[in-house]
Write a protein that holds these residues in place. Structure first.
Motif, PDB file in Angstrom:
ATOM      1  N   THR A 165       3.343   9.987  24.327  1.00 48.25           N
ATOM      2  CA  THR A 165       2.613  10.906  23.445  1.00 48.25           C
ATOM      3  C   THR A 165       1.436  10.204  22.788  1.00 48.25           C
ATOM      4  O   THR A 165       0.329  10.750  22.720  1.00 48.25           O
ATOM      5  N   ARG A 166       1.655   8.980  22.293  1.00 51.99           N
ATOM      6  CA  ARG A 166       0.551   8.241  21.671  1.00 51.99           C
ATOM      7  C   ARG A 166      -0.587   8.019  22.652  1.00 51.99           C
ATOM      8  O   ARG A 166      -1.767   8.111  22.299  1.00 51.99           O
ATOM      9  N   LEU A 167      -0.229   7.720  23.899  1.00 48.41           N
ATOM     10  CA  LEU A 167      -1.272   7.494  24.906  1.00 48.41           C
ATOM     11  C   LEU A 167      -2.044   8.780  25.188  1.00 48.41           C
ATOM     12  O   LEU A 167      -3.278   8.760  25.329  1.00 48.41           O
ATOM     13  N   LEU A 168      -1.343   9.906  25.218  1.00 49.84           N
ATOM     14  CA  LEU A 168      -2.023  11.198  25.364  1.00 49.84           C
ATOM     15  C   LEU A 168      -2.990  11.420  24.205  1.00 49.84           C
ATOM     16  O   LEU A 168      -4.125  11.884  24.395  1.00 49.84           O
ATOM     17  N   GLN A 169      -2.554  11.079  23.016  1.00 46.81           N
ATOM     18  CA  GLN A 169      -3.359  11.327  21.818  1.00 46.81           C
ATOM     19  C   GLN A 169      -4.607  10.455  21.781  1.00 46.81           C
ATOM     20  O   GLN A 169      -5.703  10.933  21.464  1.00 46.81           O
ATOM     21  N   VAL A 170      -4.482   9.164  22.117  1.00 51.87           N
ATOM     22  CA  VAL A 170      -5.664   8.289  22.080  1.00 51.87           C
ATOM     23  C   VAL A 170      -6.635   8.624  23.213  1.00 51.87           C
ATOM     24  O   VAL A 170      -7.855   8.477  23.064  1.00 51.87           O
ATOM     25  N   LYS A 171      -6.120   9.112  24.340  1.00 54.26           N
ATOM     26  CA  LYS A 171      -7.008   9.544  25.424  1.00 54.26           C
ATOM     27  C   LYS A 171      -7.818  10.764  24.997  1.00 54.26           C
ATOM     28  O   LYS A 171      -9.008  10.886  25.327  1.00 54.26           O
ATOM     29  N   ASP A 172      -7.184  11.670  24.267  1.00 58.60           N
ATOM     30  CA  ASP A 172      -7.887  12.839  23.756  1.00 58.60           C
ATOM     31  C   ASP A 172      -8.956  12.419  22.753  1.00 58.60           C
ATOM     32  O   ASP A 172     -10.084  12.931  22.768  1.00 58.60           O
ATOM     33  N   ILE A 173      -8.621  11.482  21.883  1.00 58.73           N
ATOM     34  CA  ILE A 173      -9.591  10.973  20.909  1.00 58.73           C
ATOM     35  C   ILE A 173     -10.767  10.321  21.623  1.00 58.73           C
ATOM     36  O   ILE A 173     -11.930  10.494  21.228  1.00 58.73           O
ATOM     37  N   LYS A 174     -10.487   9.582  22.691  1.00 58.04           N
ATOM     38  CA  LYS A 174     -11.569   8.930  23.434  1.00 58.04           C
ATOM     39  C   LYS A 174     -12.552   9.956  23.992  1.00 58.04           C
ATOM     40  O   LYS A 174     -13.779   9.766  23.901  1.00 58.04           O
ATOM     41  N   GLU A 175     -12.049  11.033  24.568  1.00 62.30           N
ATOM     42  CA  GLU A 175     -12.929  12.074  25.112  1.00 62.30           C
ATOM     43  C   GLU A 175     -13.861  12.616  24.037  1.00 62.30           C
ATOM     44  O   GLU A 175     -15.055  12.832  24.280  1.00 62.30           O
ATOM     45  N   GLN A 176     -13.309  12.840  22.859  1.00 64.30           N
ATOM     46  CA  GLN A 176     -14.108  13.358  21.753  1.00 64.30           C
ATOM     47  C   GLN A 176     -15.163  12.338  21.306  1.00 64.30           C
ATOM     48  O   GLN A 176     -16.321  12.686  21.059  1.00 64.30           O
ATOM     49  N   ILE A 177     -14.774  11.078  21.219  1.00 64.01           N
ATOM     50  CA  ILE A 177     -15.679  10.048  20.721  1.00 64.01           C
ATOM     51  C   ILE A 177     -16.814   9.782  21.702  1.00 64.01           C
ATOM     52  O   ILE A 177     -17.987   9.661  21.301  1.00 64.01           O
ATOM     53  N   LEU A 178     -16.502   9.691  22.980  1.00 64.02           N
ATOM     54  CA  LEU A 178     -17.536   9.372  23.966  1.00 64.02           C
ATOM     55  C   LEU A 178     -18.591  10.471  24.069  1.00 64.02           C
ATOM     56  O   LEU A 178     -19.717  10.223  24.513  1.00 64.02           O
ATOM     57  N   ALA A 179     -18.245  11.669  23.655  1.00 62.16           N
ATOM     58  CA  ALA A 179     -19.211  12.772  23.683  1.00 62.16           C
ATOM     59  C   ALA A 179     -20.004  12.854  22.384  1.00 62.16           C
ATOM     60  O   ALA A 179     -20.810  13.762  22.208  1.00 62.16           O
ATOM     61  N   HIS A 180     -19.789  11.876  21.503  1.00 56.88           N
ATOM     62  CA  HIS A 180     -20.373  11.949  20.159  1.00 56.88           C
ATOM     63  C   HIS A 180     -21.681  11.176  20.095  1.00 56.88           C
ATOM     64  O   HIS A 180     -21.757  10.039  20.563  1.00 56.88           O
ATOM     65  N   PRO A 181     -22.720  11.761  19.497  1.00 56.69           N
ATOM     66  CA  PRO A 181     -24.024  11.086  19.462  1.00 56.69           C
ATOM     67  C   PRO A 181     -24.174  10.044  18.358  1.00 56.69           C
ATOM     68  O   PRO A 181     -25.066   9.200  18.417  1.00 56.69           O
ATOM     69  N   HIS A 182     -23.318  10.096  17.349  1.00 55.53           N
ATOM     70  CA  HIS A 182     -23.474   9.231  16.176  1.00 55.53           C
ATOM     71  C   HIS A 182     -22.468   8.080  16.203  1.00 55.53           C
ATOM     72  O   HIS A 182     -21.444   8.161  16.880  1.00 55.53           O
ATOM     73  N   PRO A 183     -22.724   7.012  15.450  1.00 58.17           N
ATOM     74  CA  PRO A 183     -21.702   5.979  15.295  1.00 58.17           C
ATOM     75  C   PRO A 183     -20.457   6.573  14.635  1.00 58.17           C
ATOM     76  O   PRO A 183     -20.559   7.484  13.811  1.00 58.17           O
ATOM     77  N   VAL A 184     -19.303   6.060  15.035  1.00 55.25           N
ATOM     78  CA  VAL A 184     -18.029   6.615  14.572  1.00 55.25           C
ATOM     79  C   VAL A 184     -17.151   5.498  14.029  1.00 55.25           C
ATOM     80  O   VAL A 184     -17.061   4.414  14.615  1.00 55.25           O
ATOM     81  N   ILE A 185     -16.499   5.788  12.913  1.00 54.09           N
ATOM     82  CA  ILE A 185     -15.445   4.915  12.378  1.00 54.09           C
ATOM     83  C   ILE A 185     -14.134   5.683  12.456  1.00 54.09           C
ATOM     84  O   ILE A 185     -14.018   6.793  11.929  1.00 54.09           O
ATOM     85  N   LEU A 186     -13.164   5.106  13.139  1.00 55.36           N
ATOM     86  CA  LEU A 186     -11.831   5.694  13.260  1.00 55.36           C
ATOM     87  C   LEU A 186     -10.858   4.848  12.450  1.00 55.36           C
ATOM     88  O   LEU A 186     -10.812   3.626  12.599  1.00 55.36           O
ATOM     89  N   GLY A 187     -10.099   5.505  11.594  1.00 53.77           N
ATOM     90  CA  GLY A 187      -9.106   4.777  10.814  1.00 53.77           C
ATOM     91  C   GLY A 187      -7.832   5.568  10.703  1.00 53.77           C
ATOM     92  O   GLY A 187      -7.843   6.802  10.749  1.00 53.77           O
ATOM     93  N   GLY A 188      -6.731   4.849  10.571  1.00 54.21           N
ATOM     94  CA  GLY A 188      -5.490   5.579  10.380  1.00 54.21           C
ATOM     95  C   GLY A 188      -4.244   4.764  10.653  1.00 54.21           C
ATOM     96  O   GLY A 188      -4.291   3.580  10.987  1.00 54.21           O
ATOM     97  N   ASP A 189      -3.134   5.453  10.480  1.00 55.59           N
ATOM     98  CA  ASP A 189      -1.823   4.927  10.825  1.00 55.59           C
ATOM     99  C   ASP A 189      -1.606   5.272  12.295  1.00 55.59           C
ATOM    100  O   ASP A 189      -1.278   6.407  12.635  1.00 55.59           O
ATOM    101  N   LEU A 190      -1.800   4.283  13.160  1.00 57.46           N
ATOM    102  CA  LEU A 190      -1.721   4.527  14.598  1.00 57.46           C
ATOM    103  C   LEU A 190      -0.303   4.349  15.142  1.00 57.46           C
ATOM    104  O   LEU A 190      -0.069   4.593  16.328  1.00 57.46           O
ATOM    105  N   ASN A 191       0.630   3.925  14.277  1.00 57.90           N
ATOM    106  CA  ASN A 191       2.013   3.700  14.710  1.00 57.90           C
ATOM    107  C   ASN A 191       2.074   2.883  15.997  1.00 57.90           C
ATOM    108  O   ASN A 191       2.918   3.125  16.861  1.00 57.90           O
ATOM    109  N   SER A 192       1.184   1.941  16.103  1.00 59.01           N
ATOM    110  CA  SER A 192       1.068   1.140  17.324  1.00 59.01           C
ATOM    111  C   SER A 192       0.897  -0.327  16.948  1.00 59.01           C
ATOM    112  O   SER A 192      -0.027  -0.676  16.217  1.00 59.01           O
ATOM    113  N   HIS A 193       1.791  -1.165  17.416  1.00 56.96           N
ATOM    114  CA  HIS A 193       1.635  -2.601  17.220  1.00 56.96           C
ATOM    115  C   HIS A 193       0.390  -3.068  17.984  1.00 56.96           C
ATOM    116  O   HIS A 193      -0.052  -2.403  18.929  1.00 56.96           O
ATOM    117  N   PRO A 194      -0.160  -4.215  17.634  1.00 61.15           N
ATOM    118  CA  PRO A 194      -1.367  -4.688  18.333  1.00 61.15           C
ATOM    119  C   PRO A 194      -1.213  -4.860  19.834  1.00 61.15           C
ATOM    120  O   PRO A 194      -2.203  -4.820  20.563  1.00 61.15           O
TER     121      PRO A 194
END
Length: 272
Positions: free
Chosen positions: A170-199
């Protein structure tokens, strides 16, 4: 007596150096193009003593001095939060504009994420993330801010938790969806949050493949609030060439939430 004098002089030097560092950090933060970005899972303003206390949460934010705050686990008019609109209340207490993004209906109200900002909010969009049956609906809140002559987009999210196979999927599905949104974005983006993901988990490694973390390895733990042992809270940059990282810290504030807030101080560079 001589030893006491030496200790006293050392203490004075340490105090002066820390005070100078704080002044410099505040000076940097007051620059119109300097961003002091906090990401904070506030646990619906229920502090470690188990009591609801929005004032304490607001004080923790104000004391750290951010001008952009990316919040997770925010209640909107739920029973457990006494019917309060927490994003609006925290905005009022900290003197910032606010936007709330709903993930789910909960306890007679709503539960999700929020953004607070001292910069003008231009527009916002709440995008629900994909999830598998048996997991929880999550969301990503996109907020466009006017920073000087630039438009900056910040995103706050709280990804699927757990360590079962379905959670990783599920997390991988979610970050892939976020990537699609970000790559289509014209402005610089800062993403922050509780990713529930170890490094070393796939979710964070996937984000790291096209975004740049604002801190460096070895990563400082952010969870739990008391005696943290693992990092699951992050601030990342898309179009990192537009940013200079001035500072990063994990805030030692163990009583306000079960997560420690993180802060990245960034300089937004002008387009030449």
């Amino acid at each position: 007596m001589k030893l006491k004098k030496i200790v006293f002089v050392f203490a004075v030097i340490l105090f002066v150096s820390e005070h100078a560092r704080a002044i410099q950090k505040n000076k940097n933060t007051n620059d119109k193009d300097t961003l002091k970005v906090m990401s904070f899972n506030i646990r619906h303003c229920t502090n470690k003593d188990g009591k609801l206390n929005m004032q304490r949460t607001a004080e923790a934010i104000t004391h750290a001095g951010p001008n952009i705050v990316l919040l997770q686990e925010v209640d909107n008019k739920t029973g457990r939060s006494e019917g309060k609109d927490q994003a609006a209340e925290l905005g009022k207490l900290t003197g910032m504009e606010h936007v709330f993004g709903k993930a789910i209906n909960f306890n007679g109200g709503e539960y999700g994420v929020a953004v607070l900002s001292k910069f003008p909010i231009v527009k916002s969009k709440n995008i629900l993330l994909p999830y598998k049956q048996g997991t929880e609906q999550r969301t990503a809140l996109w907020v466009a801010l006017k920073v000087g002559k630039d438009t900056l987009t910040v995103v706050t999210t709280h990804l699927e938790s757990g360590r079962e196979a379905i959670d990783f999927e599920t997390r991988l599905l979610q970050v892939k969806d976020i990537k699609e949104q970000i790559l289509a974005h014209p402005h610089p983006v800062i993403l922050g949050g509780d990713l529930n993901s170890h490094p070393d988990f796939p979710g964070f490694l996937f984000l790291k493949s096209f975004m740049k973390p604002s801190d460096k390895e070895p990563y400082t733990p952010t969870y739990p609030g008391i005696d943290p042992w693992v990092k699951i809270d992050y601030i990342l940059m898309y179009k990192p060439e537009r940013f200079t990282v001035l500072d990063y810290e994990v805030v030692d504030n163990e009583l306000v939430s079960d997560h420690r807030p993180i802060i990245s101080t960034l300089l937004l560079k002008e387009v030449k």
